[in-house]
Design an enzyme around this catalytic site. Sequence first.
Site, PDB file in Angstrom:
ATOM      1  N   THR A   1      36.315 -44.440  -4.919  1.00  0.00           N
ATOM      2  CA  THR A   1      37.454 -45.218  -5.080  1.00  0.00           C
ATOM      3  C   THR A   1      37.250 -46.492  -4.435  1.00  0.00           C
ATOM      4  O   THR A   1      37.878 -47.441  -5.057  1.00  0.00           O
ATOM      5  CB  THR A   1      38.768 -44.883  -4.622  1.00  0.00           C
ATOM      6  OG1 THR A   1      38.839 -43.207  -5.340  1.00  0.00           O
ATOM      7  CG2 THR A   1      39.828 -45.393  -4.908  1.00  0.00           C
TER       8      THR A   1
ATOM      9  N   TYR B   1      29.713 -34.903   0.329  1.00  0.00           N
ATOM     10  CA  TYR B   1      30.590 -35.487  -0.959  1.00  0.00           C
ATOM     11  C   TYR B   1      29.797 -34.733  -2.159  1.00  0.00           C
ATOM     12  O   TYR B   1      28.959 -35.246  -2.600  1.00  0.00           O
ATOM     13  CB  TYR B   1      30.422 -36.912  -0.654  1.00  0.00           C
ATOM     14  CG  TYR B   1      31.608 -37.623  -1.598  1.00  0.00           C
ATOM     15  CD1 TYR B   1      32.393 -37.163  -2.432  1.00  0.00           C
ATOM     16  CD2 TYR B   1      31.361 -38.982  -1.690  1.00  0.00           C
ATOM     17  CE1 TYR B   1      33.078 -37.769  -3.202  1.00  0.00           C
ATOM     18  CE2 TYR B   1      32.225 -39.645  -2.626  1.00  0.00           C
ATOM     19  CZ  TYR B   1      33.118 -39.352  -3.293  1.00  0.00           C
ATOM     20  OH  TYR B   1      33.996 -39.944  -4.112  1.00  0.00           O
TER      21      TYR B   1
ATOM     22  N   LYS C   1      33.509 -32.042   0.693  1.00  0.00           N
ATOM     23  CA  LYS C   1      34.537 -32.279  -0.138  1.00  0.00           C
ATOM     24  C   LYS C   1      34.070 -31.887  -1.654  1.00  0.00           C
ATOM     25  O   LYS C   1      33.243 -32.195  -2.123  1.00  0.00           O
ATOM     26  CB  LYS C   1      34.473 -34.038  -0.203  1.00  0.00           C
ATOM     27  CG  LYS C   1      35.406 -34.754  -1.149  1.00  0.00           C
ATOM     28  CD  LYS C   1      35.056 -36.260  -0.954  1.00  0.00           C
ATOM     29  CE  LYS C   1      35.987 -36.782  -2.061  1.00  0.00           C
ATOM     30  NZ  LYS C   1      35.966 -36.489  -3.229  1.00  0.00           N
TER      31      LYS C   1
END
Lengths: 298, 298
Positions: A45, A132, A160
């Site tokens: 993001t 991630y 994550k």
Amino acid sequence: MRFTGLSAFPHTPLRDDAVDEGAYARLVDRLAAAGVDSITSLGSTGSYMYLDREERRRAARTAVRNAGPVPVMVGIGALRTSQVRALADDAQEAGASAVLLAPVTYQALNDDEVFGLFEDVTAGLSVPLVVYDNPGTTHVTFSLDLYERIAALPNVASIKIPGVPADPAEAAARVRAIRDRIPSTVTVGVSGDAAAATGLEAGCDAWYSVLGGTLPRPAVTITRAALAGDHAAATAEHTRLAPLWALFAELSSYRVTAAIAEHLGLVAPDSLPRPVRGLDADARTRVIRVVDELQLAD
Amino acid sequence: MRFTGLSAFPHTPLRDDAVDEGAYARLVDRLAAAGVDSITSLGSTGSYMYLDREERRRAARTAVRNAGPVPVMVGIGALRTSQVRALADDAQEAGASAVLLAPVTYQALNDDEVFGLFEDVTAGLSVPLVVYDNPGTTHVTFSLDLYERIAALPNVASIKIPGVPADPAEAAARVRAIRDRIPSTVTVGVSGDAAAATGLEAGCDAWYSVLGGTLPRPAVTITRAALAGDHAAATAEHTRLAPLWALFAELSSYRVTAAIAEHLGLVAPDSLPRPVRGLDADARTRVIRVVDELQLAD
């Protein structure tokens, strides 16, 4: 830092193709004031892959400087291992409490190559690392075997994961299957915001959140309720946000949250890095209507 | 330059994580001597996405300096439009005869965003551009509509398409379907080396070739025969190389040609950018066996 609770992923807004450091500082300050548990600078993001090393170094410093007591994690993903290591050095010098690493690809990587990347990078770290797993952007599929190998590396603190299944039992089974393969010291954090309440109730320790980076209040509400075992409150807030999750699915959470930040005046118009474009006028109108109807603007 | 015939895509070899400019200069010189029609510096095989701006600037200059009269095309792909424009400036200053642009993605791009990238970049060019359709690395799917929109932009000279169907009639239909949508001045070049002979015989003007960047001789043979209408000779050489195409499919042409270049002493061992690894010992042995059996080493 503790790898639990709500980690908020703010945008790194651009203005005339340069990072708008003033707006970024205010975004970070706003998240800290809202009581998030950590702030992740330069996540997906936060457009990390579109920014050069100097832009990322400066953004990391701005985030640490404006987060106050809230720990800051910094995304260090890049295509080449030596670039990742340089970004890790920069993040640590900037005062990051942790780093976040996705195995970004151009040529497809096999499992040994993905593992080798994490092995090479973790060996040089003095802060914890969050793995991630973001198949939508990296095109890497993590197997449970790969989670197990990487989670055993030094400095790995959390994984994550992408969204969990919508069915609560299936979601719990998925989280349990991952936990069975990784050290108990490694936490599991859910992403894919529409799956967050389910993920937290299924046993995830953290929510790595797009929404929380732009609209921290409802994300804090869901996280606090879910982790306190208040199923009714978590579900109520999650259900209330259904129109927003639908827009995320249709238009991408990245573009929708950018449009919200622009609408709220938190960032200047046209804040995404070209060739990515903001939403068109029709989509933007629909997003703003949902923001108003759900009273997300305050 | 003319966007026809054989364009050879050499590796950009690394040595201790730095571009081995001496070895790269010799690779380019060797291709020019072999009579290829053009050399594409910094294609996917040339690891462009793993190299920073300065490394790419220097590689482009080395390629132009060592290609003699052979035109050099330079890959300018990057995630952010402003980075692409800067790389286009560098390539033109280095003396590139053309540039090659793939719409590299991290966040998925819609058609308007892909078109916008090409619109923004072509507007500033003073050399022709080749549209690089490489879904395996960019995860962008070009429709015929998108080909048509982009091919109508100024400075677009050619489209590098992925492999064509194996069936000759289907391949010809595919090439015809593309040609029907683009100006007659825009050439079509095939990639996916195992499809090259079929593609050229199906009406492609050019072969944008991985093999040709490391082993130019058989690639020149196939190209000359196919474009002269000598079906038997093109097919014979293509069929002779079947064991190599099988290795490309199984192990990736990128890694196989790197292993060949390392085996032949054209580049130092471990020439690919980490986290990409070279082939393991078993795979390398199989590649060398095919190189020996097909007498590709001279």
